[in-house]
Design an enzyme around this catalytic site. Structure first.
Site: not given
Ligand SMILES: [Zn+2]
Length: 226
Positions: A130, A91
């Protein structure tokens, strides 16, 4: 056959997870999502799993070295002999350096880093649209997969809500973290000629085709190098 040691990179909501699962099936390579690896190490009570658990129990972040160790355990196994797909790690640049060192220790190296790119606007549109059913977690999308009746689950009639993870301020924060910590990896890997860029804004089937094409090119290059 040469190994395919792959890393998937991309912002949240780029469709990376979906594509990763497809790739796993097509290439028959193990798919390692970092969270799963740590949970499995803890469950199987490996040495690294025990160490990771101590950090988790204290509510601390698991240090990079422990995560890299746990990934190394998995990579250094029969299942990953032909390669692997890594998602969610590295990351940031220090993690990428730790991963490179671990792979080198195992006599391996990354074949490619596949970046599935999507703009902030696209991510906001996808994740922000969503709607999740409160009772059973069925997922809809106001634009791409709307329920027959607004705010009501088609399957069980429950109320549809915006989960905390899908709230604009939360998505924006995740994007900021991505730009600040993860995006420098793009340059890091591009510099090593490992980066392959794929436009994640296209339809999932198109993205899958692009990925296939990128991998075919990689295999060709690998064959020529032998
Ligand atoms: Zn439902």
């Amino acid at each position: 056959m040469p190994q395919l040691n792959l890393v998937l990179l991309g912002p949240p909501g780029s469709g990376k997870g979906t594509q990763g699962e497809r790739l796993q099936e097509e290439l028959r390579l193990p798919y390692y999502a970092t969270g799963d690896i740590l949970r499995a190490a803890v469950r199987n009570e490996t040495e690294l799993g025990k160490t990771a658990r101590e950090y988790m129990d204290r509510g601390d972040l698991v240090p990079d070295q422990v995560i890299v160790g746990a990934i190394g355990e998995r990579i250094d196994s029969v299942e990953a002999a032909d390669g692997f797909i890594l998602d969610g790690f590295p990351r940031n640049v220090p993690q990428a350096e730790a991963l490179a060192a671990k792979l080198s220790e195992l006599g391996r190296a990354l074949t490619a880093v596949l970046l599935i790119d999507a703009s902030d606007e696209e991510v906001m549109r996808r994740l922000g649209g969503r709607r999740t059913c409160v009772e059973n977690g069925h997922v809809f999308h106001v634009e791409f997969d709307p329920p027959a009746k607004e705010g009501v689950c088609d399957i069980d009639g429950s109320e549809l809500i915006v989960r905390d993870d899908d709230k604009p301020e939360v998505i924006r924060h995740r994007l900021e973290t991505y730009h600040e910590k993860t995006e420098p990896l793009i340059e890091f890997y591009d510099h090593q000629s490992l980066l392959r860029r794929i436009d994640g804004a296209a339809a999932p089937d198109t993205v899958a085709d692009e990925l296939r094409r990128a991998l075919a090119t990689l295999k060709l290059e690998a064959d020529e190098a032998i």
